[in-house]
Scaffold this motif. Structure first.
Motif, mmCIF file in Angstrom:
data_model
loop_
_atom_site.group_PDB
_atom_site.id
_atom_site.type_symbol
_atom_site.label_atom_id
_atom_site.label_comp_id
_atom_site.label_asym_id
_atom_site.label_seq_id
_atom_site.Cartn_x
_atom_site.Cartn_y
_atom_site.Cartn_z
ATOM 1 N N TYR A 97 80.156 35.047 28.528
ATOM 2 C CA TYR A 97 79.315 35.678 27.505
ATOM 3 C C TYR A 97 78.600 36.920 28.049
ATOM 4 O O TYR A 97 78.481 37.932 27.359
ATOM 5 N N VAL A 101 79.099 40.443 26.149
ATOM 6 C CA VAL A 101 78.092 41.281 25.488
ATOM 7 C C VAL A 101 77.914 42.600 26.229
ATOM 8 O O VAL A 101 77.513 43.602 25.631
ATOM 9 N N PHE A 133 74.340 44.393 22.960
ATOM 10 C CA PHE A 133 74.718 44.992 21.679
ATOM 11 C C PHE A 133 73.746 44.492 20.618
ATOM 12 O O PHE A 133 73.797 43.314 20.240
ATOM 13 N N LEU A 135 73.059 44.413 17.210
ATOM 14 C CA LEU A 135 73.478 44.615 15.822
ATOM 15 C C LEU A 135 72.751 43.640 14.893
ATOM 16 O O LEU A 135 72.163 44.025 13.896
ATOM 17 N N SER A 136 72.787 42.348 15.242
ATOM 18 C CA SER A 136 72.314 41.313 14.303
ATOM 19 C C SER A 136 70.802 41.315 14.139
ATOM 20 O O SER A 136 70.063 41.623 15.063
ATOM 21 N N GLY A 141 72.003 38.222 8.961
ATOM 22 C CA GLY A 141 73.278 37.614 9.347
ATOM 23 C C GLY A 141 74.432 38.594 9.303
ATOM 24 O O GLY A 141 74.356 39.696 9.849
ATOM 25 N N ALA A 142 75.502 38.203 8.600
ATOM 26 C CA ALA A 142 76.710 39.034 8.545
ATOM 27 C C ALA A 142 76.496 40.307 7.716
ATOM 28 O O ALA A 142 77.306 41.232 7.786
ATOM 29 N N TYR A 167 69.499 37.293 18.189
ATOM 30 C CA TYR A 167 70.803 36.883 18.741
ATOM 31 C C TYR A 167 71.407 37.972 19.625
ATOM 32 O O TYR A 167 72.604 38.252 19.524
ATOM 33 N N ILE A 168 70.608 38.616 20.481
ATOM 34 C CA ILE A 168 71.136 39.730 21.267
ATOM 35 C C ILE A 168 71.324 39.306 22.726
ATOM 36 O O ILE A 168 70.346 39.187 23.501
ATOM 37 N N GLY A 169 72.568 39.082 23.093
ATOM 38 C CA GLY A 169 72.906 38.627 24.443
ATOM 39 C C GLY A 169 72.503 39.634 25.505
ATOM 40 O O GLY A 169 72.566 40.843 25.282
ATOM 41 N N LEU A 371 81.020 33.730 16.580
ATOM 42 C CA LEU A 371 80.577 35.029 17.082
ATOM 43 C C LEU A 371 81.423 36.146 16.478
ATOM 44 O O LEU A 371 82.532 35.906 16.033
ATOM 45 N N THR A 374 81.865 35.389 11.235
ATOM 46 C CA THR A 374 82.331 34.007 11.135
ATOM 47 C C THR A 374 83.827 33.970 10.776
ATOM 48 O O THR A 374 84.434 34.993 10.467
ATOM 49 N N HIS A 376 85.028 32.761 8.071
ATOM 50 C CA HIS A 376 85.162 33.190 6.670
ATOM 51 C C HIS A 376 85.243 34.709 6.566
ATOM 52 O O HIS A 376 86.079 35.253 5.841
ATOM 53 N N VAL A 377 84.350 35.387 7.262
ATOM 54 C CA VAL A 377 84.315 36.847 7.183
ATOM 55 C C VAL A 377 85.666 37.404 7.649
ATOM 56 O O VAL A 377 86.207 38.348 7.054
HETATM 57 C C1 FAD Z 1 75.287 32.416 20.764
HETATM 58 C C2 FAD Z 1 75.276 33.635 19.893
HETATM 59 C C3 FAD Z 1 75.319 34.879 20.472
HETATM 60 C C4 FAD Z 1 75.304 36.042 19.687
HETATM 61 N N1 FAD Z 1 75.288 37.280 20.303
HETATM 62 C C5 FAD Z 1 75.123 38.387 19.550
HETATM 63 C C6 FAD Z 1 74.921 39.670 20.179
HETATM 64 O O1 FAD Z 1 74.930 39.801 21.403
HETATM 65 N N2 FAD Z 1 74.722 40.747 19.385
HETATM 66 C C7 FAD Z 1 74.706 40.652 18.033
HETATM 67 O O2 FAD Z 1 74.500 41.675 17.383
HETATM 68 N N3 FAD Z 1 74.895 39.457 17.402
HETATM 69 C C8 FAD Z 1 75.088 38.329 18.127
HETATM 70 N N4 FAD Z 1 75.242 37.095 17.509
HETATM 71 C C9 FAD Z 1 75.198 37.023 16.045
HETATM 72 C C10 FAD Z 1 76.531 36.681 15.408
HETATM 73 O O3 FAD Z 1 77.375 37.784 15.449
HETATM 74 C C11 FAD Z 1 76.220 36.166 14.002
HETATM 75 O O4 FAD Z 1 75.944 34.811 14.196
HETATM 76 C C12 FAD Z 1 77.324 36.358 13.026
HETATM 77 O O5 FAD Z 1 77.423 37.718 12.702
HETATM 78 C C13 FAD Z 1 77.147 35.582 11.736
HETATM 79 O O6 FAD Z 1 75.857 35.663 11.234
HETATM 80 P P1 FAD Z 1 75.067 34.292 10.872
HETATM 81 O O7 FAD Z 1 75.418 33.294 11.905
HETATM 82 O O8 FAD Z 1 73.625 34.604 10.693
HETATM 83 O O9 FAD Z 1 75.714 33.806 9.517
HETATM 84 P P2 FAD Z 1 75.350 34.295 8.026
HETATM 85 O O10 FAD Z 1 75.616 35.755 7.935
HETATM 86 O O11 FAD Z 1 73.988 33.818 7.658
HETATM 87 O O12 FAD Z 1 76.440 33.554 7.174
HETATM 88 C C14 FAD Z 1 76.169 32.365 6.395
HETATM 89 C C15 FAD Z 1 77.463 31.880 5.771
HETATM 90 O O13 FAD Z 1 77.967 32.858 4.841
HETATM 91 C C16 FAD Z 1 79.312 33.189 5.126
HETATM 92 N N5 FAD Z 1 79.559 34.615 4.880
HETATM 93 C C17 FAD Z 1 78.734 35.665 5.177
HETATM 94 N N6 FAD Z 1 79.311 36.822 4.797
HETATM 95 C C18 FAD Z 1 80.523 36.528 4.269
HETATM 96 C C19 FAD Z 1 81.598 37.314 3.716
HETATM 97 N N7 FAD Z 1 81.522 38.652 3.650
HETATM 98 N N8 FAD Z 1 82.701 36.660 3.295
HETATM 99 C C20 FAD Z 1 82.818 35.307 3.404
HETATM 100 N N9 FAD Z 1 81.806 34.519 3.887
HETATM 101 C C21 FAD Z 1 80.695 35.116 4.328
HETATM 102 C C22 FAD Z 1 79.475 32.871 6.603
HETATM 103 O O14 FAD Z 1 80.810 32.579 6.955
HETATM 104 C C23 FAD Z 1 78.579 31.641 6.785
HETATM 105 O O15 FAD Z 1 79.286 30.481 6.462
HETATM 106 C C24 FAD Z 1 75.268 35.934 18.272
HETATM 107 C C25 FAD Z 1 75.256 34.669 17.693
HETATM 108 C C26 FAD Z 1 75.250 33.532 18.473
HETATM 109 C C27 FAD Z 1 75.211 32.191 17.822
#
Ligand code: FAD
Length: 567
Positions: A97, A101, A133, A135-136, A141-142, A167-169, A371, A374, A376-377
């Motif tokens: 990881y 990152v 990175f 971004l989040s 979330g996504a 969530y920024i590693g 990561l 998801t 789904h995305v």
């Molecule tokens: C251990 C860990 C390390 C991470 N490291 C980093 C990092 O270094 N930098 C960084 O920027 N981010 C990081 N992330 C964030 C990671 O990229 C996000 O977890 C990811 O983008 C999804 O966001 P969320 O988990 O909040 O889900 P949410 O966005 O809250 O999604 C909720 C649900 O909605 C669904 N969904 C959302 N959008 C869509 C779509 N368009 N189509 C279909 N379904 C959808 C999802 O599949 C999910 O089931 C990290 C996460 C974790 C757990």
């Protein structure tokens, strides 16, 4: 040997320095030993020892600096990066990881037109720095359109950054973080550099319970000037998506590394455990679980190797990697979960023991599908390619195995992240036709049935908006893409022991998986009567061959004495 055996390196390395660094990395972990590895995991100890090793050996600097910016032997060479990805996953997700990152953090920098920022990052990397990175955000979330980190103008070429990231590693120790935000007032996207040592940077906490530091941080009017700006507007947006294109490819390798180590441990345990006067591996269901797990793992690696060939050969005219990389992310990582599930069903209570690698694997394998967007995305992305892929193939020159020594410059010049539905692909039919294994033949019938479904009962616009319905169609299509690259890769891997038996065994699994998804489609409330009828036409019973199953099983069973990590 096709699967990674750290003590018997068999992977082609194009040059001596790359081979030496991969072997030294293995040596670092074997010298550390399993007892320390597990203790550090359970203590959630920051992996300073690994970062010291990397600094001393210039590991990240050599592998992650594009050739023009680095010293002797540095280049961004996806082939050798795959080897390191696999080794790091093999020894533990946290080590992978911090490298991952760093890759994500470097993406917007290497893509930037800001030459001073690129040179600054290269110097810090050379000195042993890690990157991150940003971004989040916690609330979004996504949905990165809703990013609310802001740069507020504060006079000529100066800005104040306001907002928080989640969530920024590497957020605790990074030499620099690439942070995504918007310009206050205009909403224009922007990527800028942040130094976590600055007093206006508040490290709130590690949001996960792990050796890895996955930070929440706040920028309190953090001063940013033009020298810190990496990109703006469309370029910043493209940098975010194009960086994720690079990062999501790596995720599959972490799953492959984790599953390989877990497989060695599980077979050794099961083959040596005696119940009712026989070995656990004498049970028919145990053999099936192991054989399925092995077939899935070999397929994961075959796919990964072939996707790398396309990634390294990509250009503005050949963007097929934009389909293969999300498949790497979503399919390979979820296959990894299945491998661990199969192995855990066999080793049962052993998989909870705190001195096993397996206990970490069972926990960490779940992270990869979540990561870089998801599952789904990524399926929602994958279906955009379905029409052209299945119904409008285009001619392309053949792509060879790309294990050559080259700097993958295109990764930093991918261009606009749009226009996905215009991307064309080579015809999959000749790839499937080249194999006469019975299960490949059955799979061909399943592809034909899927195409019939799409032509005769094309999902309506309303169904296309129903993500639940779309996802199952996406799973079926993904299997076609996955199977195709597995076959292309198998044809290039005969020297590593990939033979017709292995391919047929893999397709035994794929035929069953296809049938399962078809049944799922059949059960969807939104399916029309014609779709219900046509989905059942995709179901096939795999061709069983006792001789082949036995030969593959013997290959798996032989792994029982193949590898054990130093204590
Ligand atoms: C251990 C860990 C390390 C991470 N490291 C980093 C990092 O270094 N930098 C960084 O920027 N981010 C990081 N992330 C964030 C990671 O990229 C996000 O977890 C990811 O983008 C999804 O966001 P969320 O988990 O909040 O889900 P949410 O966005 O809250 O999604 C909720 C649900 O909605 C669904 N969904 C959302 N959008 C869509 C779509 N368009 N189509 C279909 N379904 C959808 C999802 O599949 C999910 O089931 C990290 C996460 C974790 C757990």
């Amino acid at each position: 040997m096709f699967l990674l055996h750290p003590k018997v390196p068999s992977r082609h390395c194009p040059d001596a320095r790359s081979r030496e660094l991969v072997e030294k990395t293995v040596g670092f972990f074997e010298a550390k030993g399993k007892t320390r590895l597990r203790k550090d995991d359970l203590d959630r100890a920051w992996y300073a020892d690994f970062l010291d090793f990397s600094r001393r050996e210039k590991l990240l600097a050599t592998f992650l600096t594009p050739a023009p910016l680095g010293g002797e032997g540095t280049r961004w060479d996806t082939w050798r990066n795959c080897a390191l990805n696999e080794v790091l996953g093999f020894y533990g997700l946290p080590y992978w990881y911090t490298w991952q990152v760093t890759i994500l953090g470097l993406g917007p920098i290497w893509m930037s037109g800001n030459g001073d920022a690129r040179r600054r990052a290269a110097r810090l990397l050379e000195a042993g720095g890690i990157f991150g990175f940003g971004l989040s955000e916690k609330e979004h979330g996504a949905d990165i359109y809703s990013t609310d980190m802001e740069l507020v103008p504060a006079g000529e070429g100066r800005y104040l950054a306001r907002g928080d990231k989640y969530y920024i590693g590497n957020g605790n120790e990074a030499a620099l973080l690439s942070v995504f935000g918007k310009m206050a007032g205009t909403g224009e996207y922007v990527f800028f550099l942040v130094d976590p040592k600055h007093p206006k940077f508040e490290l709130v906490k590690n949001v996960v319970a792990s050796q890895s530091y996955v930070a929440e941080f706040v920028l309190h009017d953090y001063p940013v000037n033009e020298a810190d700006i990496l990109s703006r507007g469309q370029a910043a947006w493209d940098a975010a998506l194009n960086t994720v294109n690079v990062g999501k490819y790596n995720l599959g390798w972490a799953s492959i590394g984790i599953c390989t180590h877990a497989l060695y441990e599980a077979v050794r345990h099961a083959a040596n455990r005696r119940l009712y006067g026989m070995a656990v591996t004498d049970f028919a269901h145990v053999r099936r679980l192991f054989t399925d797990g092995y077939a899935r793992l070999v397929a994961m690696k075959l796919f990964a190797l072939r996707a790398s060939d396309y990634f390294r050969s990509a250009s503005r005219e050949d963007r097929r990697y934009l389909l293969f990389n999300p498949v790497m992310k979503m399919k390979v990582t979820t296959e990894g979960e299945k491998v661990i599930d199969h192995l855990w069903d066999v080793i049962a209570a052993k998989g909870f023991e705190k001195d096993t690698y397996f206990e970490m694997a069972a926990r960490d394998i779940r992270a990869l599908p979540k990561l870089e967007g998801t599952v789904h995305v990524n399926i929602a992305l994958i279906v955009k390619f379905m029409k052209n892929y299945l119904f409008a193939p285009a001619p392309f020159p053949p792509v060879p195995r790309r294990d050559d020594e080259a700097d993958d410059t295109f990764l930093w010049d991918q261009g606009p992240a749009s226009g996905l539905s215009k991307i064309r692909f080579h015809d999959p039919a000749p790839v499937f036709a080249a194999w006469n294994q019975p299960n490949v033949a059955l799979f061909r019938e399943q592809i034909a049935a899927l195409k019939e479904f799409l032509v005769r009962a094309t999902p309506s616009e309303e169904q296309a908006k129903d993500v639940d319905f779309l996802l199952v169609v996406g799973e079926l299509f993904t299997l076609v893409v996955y199977a195709q690259l597995v076959l292309e890769s198998a044809a290039l891997s005969a020297a590593q022991g990939i033979d017709g038996d292995t391919v047929d065994q893999i397709f035994d699994v794929l035929v069953r998986d296809f049938s399962r998804h078809a049944l799922d489609l059949h059960a969807k409330p939104a399916a029309t009567p014609t779709q219900v009828e046509l989905s059942l036409k995709m179901i096939r019973r795999p061709a069983f061959d006792a001789g082949r199953a036995d030969r593959v099983w013997r290959t798996v069973h032989a792994l029982k004495d193949a590898y054990e990590m130093n204590p």
